[in-house]
Design a protein around this motif. Structure first.
Motif, short mmCIF file in Angstrom:
data_model
loop_
_atom_site.label_atom_id
_atom_site.label_comp_id
_atom_site.label_asym_id
_atom_site.label_seq_id
_atom_site.Cartn_x
_atom_site.Cartn_y
_atom_site.Cartn_z
N ALA A 18 1.35 -10.43 9.73
CA ALA A 18 2.02 -9.66 8.67
C ALA A 18 1.03 -8.86 7.86
N PHE A 19 -0.24 -9.00 8.17
CA PHE A 19 -1.27 -8.32 7.38
C PHE A 19 -1.66 -6.99 8.02
N GLN A 20 -1.98 -6.06 7.12
CA GLN A 20 -2.47 -4.75 7.56
C GLN A 20 -3.93 -4.65 7.11
N LEU A 21 -4.82 -4.73 8.08
CA LEU A 21 -6.25 -4.81 7.73
C LEU A 21 -6.92 -3.45 7.93
N LEU A 22 -7.52 -2.96 6.82
CA LEU A 22 -8.22 -1.67 6.92
C LEU A 22 -9.60 -1.82 6.28
N GLN A 77 0.26 2.06 0.13
CA GLN A 77 0.86 2.60 1.36
C GLN A 77 1.05 1.52 2.40
N LEU A 78 0.11 0.62 2.53
CA LEU A 78 0.16 -0.38 3.60
C LEU A 78 1.07 -1.55 3.26
N GLY A 79 1.45 -1.68 2.01
CA GLY A 79 2.46 -2.68 1.64
C GLY A 79 1.90 -4.02 1.23
N PRO A 80 2.72 -5.01 0.98
CA PRO A 80 2.30 -6.28 0.40
C PRO A 80 1.29 -7.06 1.24
N GLY A 81 1.22 -6.77 2.55
CA GLY A 81 0.24 -7.48 3.39
C GLY A 81 -1.06 -6.72 3.54
N ALA A 82 -1.31 -5.73 2.65
CA ALA A 82 -2.48 -4.87 2.81
C ALA A 82 -3.79 -5.59 2.46
N VAL A 83 -4.77 -5.40 3.36
CA VAL A 83 -6.14 -5.88 3.09
C VAL A 83 -7.05 -4.66 3.28
N VAL A 84 -7.47 -4.09 2.14
CA VAL A 84 -8.24 -2.84 2.23
C VAL A 84 -9.67 -3.07 1.69
N VAL A 85 -10.62 -2.72 2.52
CA VAL A 85 -12.01 -2.75 2.03
C VAL A 85 -12.65 -1.41 2.35
N LEU A 86 -13.14 -0.73 1.33
CA LEU A 86 -13.82 0.56 1.53
C LEU A 86 -15.25 0.46 0.98
N ALA A 87 -16.18 1.04 1.70
CA ALA A 87 -17.56 1.08 1.17
C ALA A 87 -18.23 2.34 1.65
#
Ligand code: SER
Length: 915
Positions: A784-788, A810-820
């Protein structure tokens, strides 16, 4: 090389230089036309520890002759002021002796030598100065055949007019050691009618030596051994006063235009009125005064001040002799100061620093003369009493009493006794002096230093130190206490940190807010090293003054007689700030509140700080008003009046007493008439105008109800203003604006910058969002996770955060976003954003981002759903992201599968209702 082509030619009176100034100029012109570099006169204070004063034109070049310093030119010429005191007793009594004189010189530093020097000397004497060759005689060193043959063969002087002389007369050196050589002197015959047979150069009446040519080729060591110098050099000296006497046809040097105006001026101030009407003795006095006034004016111009040591003593002695001779011819008022103008008029054009230092010269002369007049009157009276007893000679104890009780110098006693045909027991005098020294030393050593602090012990034993610094910046006294490295000591050596107590001091000890003076303490030479202590601080312990500092040279010991010299630049700065403090105090009363009184103060060399009671801050407008008021008082140029009066009287007059200070019955009142009157022991300017300018630079609170104003005055104010003024000018140039327009210009630019920054941030965000949008497709589904996990360079931290949040949305409640990414060169920016489902699983953005940032050499954190961090190792970004992604994947797969939000909320409710 050339000798005078036709020595018989005589110049007409018009062509011949006659005045002192014209002679000086003709000499210097002659040699500059012959390739000599014209050098200014060096100071009378030589850069040479072996001599006290500049005694010859060559002295500044001693080290050049010795090859220790580079030569200033191959050839040089100068008019050098000189002082010699070895013949002081002859001054005024012979036609040609002086203390001060000018020496015209031409120098060759390894360039031309004997023959050229001789030929030019002859040419100058006969063709420029127009001396009749038949009236010239020369002397040579008896071993110097070469010189003799140049004079006879090249110049053509008849052999009987060349007189060989021994080493005592014709081998010249500046001292027992150093550069030296045989010399040849030119003499003028004042009585040629006596004929060539009777040439005797010792005959002063007939022959006057006016030009000495030294063939400087050897160096003499302490054992008297001569070694050749690397170069053969020329050093010559022509006495300006002697040449003036010859060309002006005067019976002595004193009646030339270089000195006569001084004698005339002194005569006018005395009952004599006219030099020519005076008796021989009176003329001698006039000559002595004229000579000494030239010497002392030039000495002070070169920075010498009166003291009892070295140069300072030469100055003091010359001033005293001049004053005494003034006294002898009936002058009862101070007069030396008035001669400065005449000295400046006569020699000032050649020595510009005379004009520059005129005020200081007059001040020093006046002070010293006033001081000595008292002494003179008391001492002469006492000496008169002694003389009426018709003694065989003045005994040692009488001479010592005159010295010790009346301050009458020994040599004056000797001189006056001599005038009465009496001697003085000088050995007896020295013995009496030594006994007194020993007594002083014993008194100092007996101080019990074991109880209490060392300084307190000294203060209790020795009492308050008499202070002479209100009137003078130089004094002499005796060392009565010595502390070396914190311990009482008998003597201190070079390099020691010392604290010195003196029998009397002109150093102001820190008190009343005013910091202690700076300066030096000087003493006699031991093993070739003069004693010199740098005074870095002066403190007062119960009135006892301790001079703290370092011994930079020589030996300092208890009982030593020393000269104290206050640094007048520092003193002046302190005075300026002290008077400015009084003006500030008054301005506060007038502008802010009449009830204001002082709560503390610091008067430093470079600033002042004034604390006062006031329940509120002082407004900027009040500061401005006070500054104007104070500077107005400065411009009004009020002369300060300092007086002592009983406390009751001071109070009745309205004098302001400082907070928390105690006063004795008699108080010192410092009055700026009509402006401020305070009880104060500090040192002030004579006139408010000396302050120049005051700037109030800060206002602050230091404690409840106590405010502080800081200010700068005089040179310190200028130093404060200068860089600000400079900055203002530069800004004006850059903005093409007047100083008054700069603020408006900067405000406009700030507004513009704010606007532009906002627009820039908005477009950065828009850009970041666009970049982020393009990344959405890269998200990987993991249950259920959206990993970015993505790298995003060139995005500012704030924009990166916006991008992170947008991606989570945008990716919703299961969003896992890491930016560097590398936000700017060398800087790493990281963002983690987790949707609510991820957070509900126990994953925290703050913890994750912290760990990742560590890998990039940084740190950071934040809330569980959005966190930001930074780092400094962009080279690690890719590896960190890769490892982070793997960890997140693992963490997500270990977490229980996400529940739909609705159910979770329900269960939460359930839990809570169950509770
Ligand atoms: N040094 C020599 C002198 O003083 C020549 O200047 O007489």
């Amino acid at each position: 090389m050339k000798a005078s082509p036709s020595p018989a030619i005589m110049l007409s009176a018009q062509q011949q230089p006659r005045s002192g100034a014209a002679i000086r100029l003709a000499f210097l012109d002659f040699y500059t036309a012959r390739g000599h570099r014209l050098l200014p006169s060096a100071s009378l204070v030589p850069d040479d520890p072996t001599v006290l004063l500049t005694i010859a034109g060559m002295l500044p070049f001693k080290t050049v002759f010795l090859g220790q310093k580079p030569r200033p030119a191959q050839r040089a010429t100068s008019a050098q002021k000189c002082i010699r005191t070895n013949d002081i007793e002859n001054v005024g009594r012979t036609a040609r002796h002086h203390t001060f004189f000018e020496m015209l010189g031409n120098f060759s530093f390894g360039d031309y030598f004997k023959e050229q020097a001789i030929c030019w000397a002859w040419e100058l004497s006969t063709e420029v100065f127009g001396l009749d060759p038949r009236h010239l005689v020369v002397s040579v060193f008896h071993e110097d055949r070469e010189a003799t043959s140049i004079w006879t063969e090249t110049v053509g002087v008849a052999p009987h007019r060349i007189v060989p002389m021994g080493a005592a007369d014709n081998f010249w050196s500046a001292g027992p050691t150093g550069p030296c050589g045989p010399c040849s002197e030119l003499y003028y015959d004042l009585q040629p009618e006596k004929g060539d047979e009777a040439i005797n150069l010792e005959d002063d009446e007939r022959f006057i030596e006016f030009y000495n040519l030294v063939f400087m080729e050897s160096n003499r060591n302490a054992d008297g051994v001569l070694t050749p110098l690397a170069n053969k050099n020329i050093d010559t000296g022509m006495g300006l006063e002697r040449m003036a006497r010859i060309l002006q046809g005067k019976p002595n040097n004193y009646e030339t235009d270089l000195i006569y105006p001084l004698m005339a001026a002194v005569a006018r101030r005395s009952p004599l009125e006219d030099y020519l009407a005076a008796s021989t003795d009176q003329q001698t006095s006039l000559k002595i005064i004229a000579d000494h006034s030239r010497a002392v004016t030039h000495l002070i111009a070169d920075g010498v001040t009166s003291s009892n040591l070295g140069r300072g003593y030469v100055l003091r002695r010359l001033i005293r002799r001049a004053v005494r001779h003034g006294y002898l011819i009936g002058i009862r008022e101070p007069f030396l100061e008035s001669l400065v103008d005449v000295v400046v008029k006569v020699t000032g054009s050649a020595y510009p620093q005379l004009q520059q230092r005129e005020t200081a010269i007059k001040r020093e002369l006046k002070q010293e003369e006033l001081r000595f007049r008292d002494t003179l009157e008391r001492g002469e009276k006492r000496l008169g009493e002694i003389l009426t007893t018709q003694p065989e000679r003045i005994s040692g104890s009488q001479a010592f009493e005159l010295y010790d009780t009346h301050g009458f110098p020994l040599e004056l006693t000797v001189e006056i006794a001599q005038e009465h045909g009496l001697g003085v027991d000088q050995e007896g005098f020295a013995a009496a002096m030594e006994i007194q020294r020993q007594q002083a030393r014993a008194a100092a050593v007996n101080v019990d230093l074991t109880r209490g602090g060392v300084a307190e012990g000294l203060a209790a034993k020795l009492g308050a130190t008499p202070f002479s610094g209100y009137q003078q910046l130089n004094d002499e006294s005796e060392v009565v206490a010595l502390i070396v490295n914190g311990e009482a000591a008998q003597q201190a050596l070079q390099g020691d940190a010392v604290q010195v107590g003196l029998s009397r001091t002109c150093f102001y000890g820190e008190s009343g807010g005013q910091v202690g003076d700076r300066g030096v303490v000087l003493g006699a030479t031991t093993a070739g090293q003069p004693m010199e202590m740098i005074v870095e601080d002066v403190q007062k312990v119960d009135g006892f003054v301790l001079h703290k500092g370092r011994l930079v040279s020589g030996v300092l010991h208890l009982g030593q007689v020393v000269v104290t010299r206050v640094d007048h630049f520092c003193r002046r700065r302190a005075q300026i700030h002290h008077t400015a403090t009084h003006l500030l105090h008054e301005a506060l009363k007038r502008v802010v509140d009449p009830a204001i009184c002082q709560a503390g103060s610091l008067v430093d060399f470079n600033r002042l700080r004034f604390d006062f009671n006031c329940p509120r801050s002082v407004a900027a407008s009040e500061m401005e008003q006070m500054e104007s008021l104070i500077n107005g008082w400065i411009l009004e140029a009020y002369s300060l009046e300092v007086s002592q009066m009983p406390m009751a009287e001071a109070k009745a007059r309205g004098a302001v007493a400082m907070f928390g200070e105690k006063y004795g019955d008699v108080v010192r009142v410092v009055n700026v008439p009509g402006v401020s009157m305070e009880l104060c022991g500090g040192i002030h300017v004579n006139n408010t105008a000396e302050i120049g300018v005051v700037r109030l630079v800060a206002e602050s609170g230091v404690a409840a109800g106590i405010r502080r104003i800081e200010a700068v005055a005089g040179p310190a104010a200028l130093a404060y203003i200068k860089p600000r003024d400079q900055a203002c000018r530069e800004l004006g140039e850059r903005f093409k604006a007047q100083p008054t327009e700069i603020v408006a210009r900067v405000e406009a630019l700030q507004a513009e910058l704010k606007h532009t920054s906002k627009a820039l941030a908005a477009s950065r965000e828009a850009l970041a969002l666009a970049k982020a949008k393009a990344l959405v497709d890269q998200a990987q589904s993991n249950g259920a996770f959206q990993l970015l996990v993505q790298r995003l360079d060139g995005v500012e931290p704030a924009a990166l955060q916006t991008a992170g949040q947008a991606l989570v949305d945008q990716l919703g409640p299961g969003a896992v976003v890491v930016l560097a990414g590398e936000s700017s060169p060398g800087k790493v920016s990281l963002v983690a954003g987790f949707g609510p489902q991820v957070v509900a699983r126990g994953l925290k953005a703050g913890a994750v981002i912290g760990a990742l940032a560590k890998g990039c050499g940084g740190g950071g954190g934040g809330r569980p759903h959005l966190a930001q961090a930074g780092g400094r190792q962009p080279e690690n970004i890719d590896a960190v992201l890769e490892a982070g992604q793997a960890q997140l994947v693992r963490a997500l797969s270990q977490s229980p599968p996400p529940e739909p939000q609705r159910r979770r909320r329900k269960s939460t409710r359930k839990t809570s209702s169950a509770g």
